[in-house]
Scaffold this motif. Sequence first.
Motif, PDB file in Angstrom:
ATOM      1  N   GLU A  87       0.947  -1.371   0.014  1.00 24.07           N
ATOM      2  CA  GLU A  87      -0.043  -0.134  -0.020  1.00 24.07           C
ATOM      3  C   GLU A  87       0.844   1.211   0.071  1.00 24.07           C
ATOM      4  OE1 GLU A  87      -3.035   2.301  -0.281  1.00 24.07           O
ATOM      5  OE2 GLU A  87      -3.231   0.403  -0.268  1.00 24.07           O
ATOM      6  N   ARG A  88       2.045   1.207   0.625  1.00 21.34           N
ATOM      7  CA  ARG A  88       2.970   2.147   0.473  1.00 21.34           C
ATOM      8  C   ARG A  88       3.568   2.633  -0.880  1.00 21.34           C
ATOM      9  NH1 ARG A  88       8.587   2.344   0.607  1.00 21.34           N
ATOM     10  NH2 ARG A  88       9.560   4.114   1.147  1.00 21.34           N
ATOM     11  N   ASP A  89       3.613   1.798  -1.566  1.00 20.22           N
ATOM     12  CA  ASP A  89       4.122   1.902  -2.951  1.00 20.22           C
ATOM     13  C   ASP A  89       3.060   2.488  -3.765  1.00 20.22           C
ATOM     14  OD1 ASP A  89       6.978   1.160  -2.957  1.00 20.22           O
ATOM     15  OD2 ASP A  89       6.218  -1.017  -2.671  1.00 20.22           O
ATOM     16  N   ARG A  90       1.618   2.286  -3.452  1.00 15.54           N
ATOM     17  CA  ARG A  90       0.569   2.675  -4.299  1.00 15.54           C
ATOM     18  C   ARG A  90       0.449   4.346  -3.743  1.00 15.54           C
ATOM     19  NH1 ARG A  90      -1.167  -2.592  -3.809  1.00 15.54           N
ATOM     20  NH2 ARG A  90      -1.837  -2.251  -1.622  1.00 15.54           N
ATOM     21  N   ARG A  91       0.712   4.530  -2.409  1.00 20.24           N
ATOM     22  CA  ARG A  91       0.632   5.963  -1.964  1.00 20.24           C
ATOM     23  C   ARG A  91       1.792   6.866  -2.658  1.00 20.24           C
ATOM     24  NH1 ARG A  91      -0.219   3.675   3.164  1.00 20.24           N
ATOM     25  NH2 ARG A  91       2.073   3.939   3.740  1.00 20.24           N
ATOM     26  N   ILE A  92       2.901   6.167  -2.782  1.00 15.76           N
ATOM     27  CA  ILE A  92       4.092   6.893  -3.498  1.00 15.76           C
ATOM     28  C   ILE A  92       3.626   7.303  -4.666  1.00 15.76           C
ATOM     29  CG2 ILE A  92       6.358   6.611  -4.335  1.00 15.76           C
ATOM     30  CD1 ILE A  92       6.924   4.906  -1.971  1.00 15.76           C
ATOM     31  N   LEU A  93       3.020   6.363  -5.580  1.00 18.87           N
ATOM     32  CA  LEU A  93       2.528   6.408  -6.888  1.00 18.87           C
ATOM     33  C   LEU A  93       1.556   7.624  -6.991  1.00 18.87           C
ATOM     34  CD1 LEU A  93       2.474   5.873  -9.851  1.00 18.87           C
ATOM     35  CD2 LEU A  93       0.674   4.209  -9.366  1.00 18.87           C
ATOM     36  N   ALA A  94       0.660   7.760  -5.885  1.00 18.93           N
ATOM     37  CA  ALA A  94      -0.371   8.734  -5.857  1.00 18.93           C
ATOM     38  C   ALA A  94       0.301   9.907  -5.968  1.00 18.93           C
ATOM     39  CB  ALA A  94      -1.299   8.402  -4.762  1.00 18.93           C
ATOM     40  N   ASN A  95       1.205  10.045  -4.985  1.00 21.32           N
ATOM     41  CA  ASN A  95       1.976  11.386  -4.782  1.00 21.32           C
ATOM     42  C   ASN A  95       2.694  11.829  -5.953  1.00 21.32           C
ATOM     43  OD1 ASN A  95       0.857  11.682  -1.997  1.00 21.32           O
ATOM     44  ND2 ASN A  95       2.699  10.413  -1.008  1.00 21.32           N
ATOM     45  N   ILE A  96       3.300  10.795  -6.580  1.00 22.96           N
ATOM     46  CA  ILE A  96       4.112  11.017  -7.656  1.00 22.96           C
ATOM     47  C   ILE A  96       3.040  12.072  -8.795  1.00 22.96           C
ATOM     48  CG2 ILE A  96       5.413  10.073  -9.728  1.00 22.96           C
ATOM     49  CD1 ILE A  96       7.088  10.552  -7.454  1.00 22.96           C
ATOM     50  N   ILE A  97       2.005  11.131  -9.074  1.00 23.88           N
ATOM     51  CA  ILE A  97       1.002  11.367 -10.098  1.00 23.88           C
ATOM     52  C   ILE A  97       0.637  12.909  -9.628  1.00 23.88           C
ATOM     53  CG2 ILE A  97      -1.130  11.361 -10.931  1.00 23.88           C
ATOM     54  CD1 ILE A  97      -0.649   8.235 -10.992  1.00 23.88           C
ATOM     55  N   GLY A  98       0.280  13.024  -8.222  1.00 24.93           N
ATOM     56  CA  GLY A  98      -0.295  14.546  -7.736  1.00 24.93           C
ATOM     57  C   GLY A  98       0.916  15.626  -8.286  1.00 24.93           C
ATOM     58  N   LEU A  99       1.981  15.448  -7.887  1.00 26.44           N
ATOM     59  CA  LEU A  99       3.022  16.192  -8.014  1.00 26.44           C
ATOM     60  C   LEU A  99       3.294  16.759  -9.501  1.00 26.44           C
ATOM     61  CD1 LEU A  99       5.344  18.158  -7.081  1.00 26.44           C
ATOM     62  CD2 LEU A  99       7.000  15.741  -7.217  1.00 26.44           C
ATOM     63  N   ALA A 100       3.125  15.520 -10.452  1.00 25.57           N
ATOM     64  CA  ALA A 100       3.207  15.876 -11.697  1.00 25.57           C
ATOM     65  C   ALA A 100       2.082  16.707 -12.330  1.00 25.57           C
ATOM     66  CB  ALA A 100       3.249  14.322 -12.705  1.00 25.57           C
ATOM     67  N   ARG A 101       0.881  16.381 -12.062  1.00 27.55           N
ATOM     68  CA  ARG A 101      -0.313  17.029 -12.220  1.00 27.55           C
ATOM     69  C   ARG A 101      -0.201  18.817 -11.597  1.00 27.55           C
ATOM     70  NH1 ARG A 101      -5.590  14.497 -10.281  1.00 27.55           N
ATOM     71  NH2 ARG A 101      -6.546  16.207 -11.546  1.00 27.55           N
ATOM     72  N   GLU A 102       0.479  18.890 -10.530  1.00 28.38           N
ATOM     73  CA  GLU A 102       0.993  20.257 -10.295  1.00 28.38           C
ATOM     74  C   GLU A 102       1.821  21.105 -11.090  1.00 28.38           C
ATOM     75  OE1 GLU A 102      -0.331  22.129  -7.735  1.00 28.38           O
ATOM     76  OE2 GLU A 102      -1.829  20.404  -7.356  1.00 28.38           O
ATOM     77  N   ILE A 103       2.665  20.373 -11.853  1.00 29.09           N
ATOM     78  CA  ILE A 103       3.924  20.800 -12.709  1.00 29.09           C
ATOM     79  C   ILE A 103       3.401  20.991 -14.079  1.00 29.09           C
ATOM     80  CG2 ILE A 103       6.244  20.423 -13.737  1.00 29.09           C
ATOM     81  CD1 ILE A 103       6.825  19.271 -10.821  1.00 29.09           C
ATOM     82  N   SER A 104       2.407  20.067 -14.607  1.00 25.70           N
ATOM     83  CA  SER A 104       2.102  20.021 -16.071  1.00 25.70           C
ATOM     84  C   SER A 104       0.833  19.808 -16.098  1.00 25.70           C
ATOM     85  CB  SER A 104       2.951  18.968 -16.704  1.00 25.70           C
ATOM     86  OG  SER A 104       4.205  19.006 -16.548  1.00 25.70           O
ATOM     87  N   PRO A 105       0.000  20.314 -17.214  1.00 24.77           N
ATOM     88  CA  PRO A 105      -1.443  20.285 -17.436  1.00 24.77           C
ATOM     89  C   PRO A 105      -1.860  18.637 -17.836  1.00 24.77           C
ATOM     90  CG  PRO A 105      -0.334  21.425 -18.926  1.00 24.77           C
ATOM     91  CD  PRO A 105       0.760  21.461 -17.829  1.00 24.77           C
ATOM     92  N   VAL A 106      -0.917  18.083 -18.411  1.00 24.60           N
ATOM     93  CA  VAL A 106      -1.073  16.710 -18.964  1.00 24.60           C
ATOM     94  C   VAL A 106       0.054  15.868 -18.083  1.00 24.60           C
ATOM     95  CG1 VAL A 106      -0.990  15.251 -21.128  1.00 24.60           C
ATOM     96  CG2 VAL A 106      -1.904  17.492 -21.305  1.00 24.60           C
ATOM     97  N   VAL A 107      -0.756  14.925 -17.815  1.00 22.41           N
ATOM     98  CA  VAL A 107       0.093  13.722 -17.128  1.00 22.41           C
ATOM     99  C   VAL A 107       0.043  12.176 -17.735  1.00 22.41           C
ATOM    100  CG1 VAL A 107       0.849  12.343 -14.861  1.00 22.41           C
ATOM    101  CG2 VAL A 107       0.134  14.617 -14.760  1.00 22.41           C
ATOM    102  N   VAL A 108       1.134  11.646 -18.320  1.00 26.18           N
ATOM    103  CA  VAL A 108       1.055  10.281 -18.787  1.00 26.18           C
ATOM    104  C   VAL A 108       1.807   9.221 -17.822  1.00 26.18           C
ATOM    105  CG1 VAL A 108       1.904   8.816 -20.892  1.00 26.18           C
ATOM    106  CG2 VAL A 108       0.955  11.377 -20.985  1.00 26.18           C
ATOM    107  N   VAL A 109       1.163   8.160 -17.596  1.00 25.37           N
ATOM    108  CA  VAL A 109       2.064   7.085 -16.577  1.00 25.37           C
ATOM    109  C   VAL A 109       2.235   6.100 -17.575  1.00 25.37           C
ATOM    110  CG1 VAL A 109       1.607   5.409 -14.629  1.00 25.37           C
ATOM    111  CG2 VAL A 109       0.467   7.917 -14.530  1.00 25.37           C
ATOM    112  N   GLU A 110       3.497   5.777 -17.502  1.00 27.25           N
ATOM    113  CA  GLU A 110       4.038   4.688 -18.473  1.00 27.25           C
ATOM    114  C   GLU A 110       4.148   3.498 -17.799  1.00 27.25           C
ATOM    115  OE1 GLU A 110       7.620   6.991 -21.030  1.00 27.25           O
ATOM    116  OE2 GLU A 110       8.049   6.875 -18.790  1.00 27.25           O
ATOM    117  N   GLY A 111       4.247   2.302 -18.622  1.00 26.67           N
ATOM    118  CA  GLY A 111       4.544   0.848 -17.938  1.00 26.67           C
ATOM    119  C   GLY A 111       3.131   0.461 -17.690  1.00 26.67           C
ATOM    120  N   ILE A 112       2.240   0.582 -18.285  1.00 23.58           N
ATOM    121  CA  ILE A 112       1.018   0.090 -17.887  1.00 23.58           C
ATOM    122  C   ILE A 112       0.668  -1.306 -18.836  1.00 23.58           C
ATOM    123  CG2 ILE A 112      -1.562   0.171 -17.963  1.00 23.58           C
ATOM    124  CD1 ILE A 112      -0.285   1.883 -16.083  1.00 23.58           C
TER     125      ILE A 112
END
Length: 232
Positions: free
Chosen positions: A172-197
């Motif tokens: 669950e910790r790694d899922r929270r880390i991913l959520a935080n990374i995506i949240g940070l990316a959204r603050e920086i850029s209007p478009v966020v792409v997640v790779e490796g799906i």
Amino acid sequence: LCLAWQAVRSASDSSEILYYEGLLRKADVASVGDDVAPLGALRALERLGLIRLLDQHVVSRIIDQLEADPTVVLAVNISALSAIFDQWWVAIENRLLGRRDVARRLVFEITETARISVSQATIFSDRMRRLGCLIALDDFGVGCASIGRLVALSPDIAKVDGSFVRRTAQSERDRRILANIIGLAREISPVVVVEGIETDAQRKLVAGIGAGWIQGHFVGRPTVVRPWLFQN
């Protein structure tokens, strides 16, 4: 080397395509489905100071594809060492000045395998944006650049590295880390792409967190065939 094409698709509707990324692959294996980037060769070119010659050649080939098809949007990877505007980029800039319709469909993805010079990269990005191009930052979260450098560059698109997705199965910790990374990316850029799906469960996870776009084998492997010619 040759170009293989991989789509960036909507996390909620896989028929919606943001763009196709042109990925360098070894020509002798790409046609049979091998999806391994020649990282050793590319990093050697970075160490030797020759990566800019390759990057500019590939950019020219991508522009050829854009000129041939007036509807497709394509992305090209360039090393952080290439994101320096000087006389070597003038010919490409002049080419795009004469074809603004092409420039608006070109995405520069700056990779972070080498340390980025924010001041130089900002100048490069500004020059390309004036033409209508978009700037994406690849491998967000694991590259050489600090968060401060990312904020200074302000890319139009932030691509979250797939390693964060792969680790979500562990805890669950790694899922929270991913959520935080995506949240940070959204603050920086209007478009966020997640790779490796690679699975539908991963797609649902990142869509629920707030990622609008995804890339990976689950929604399309790289192919040497130009897929935009056969969308039906």
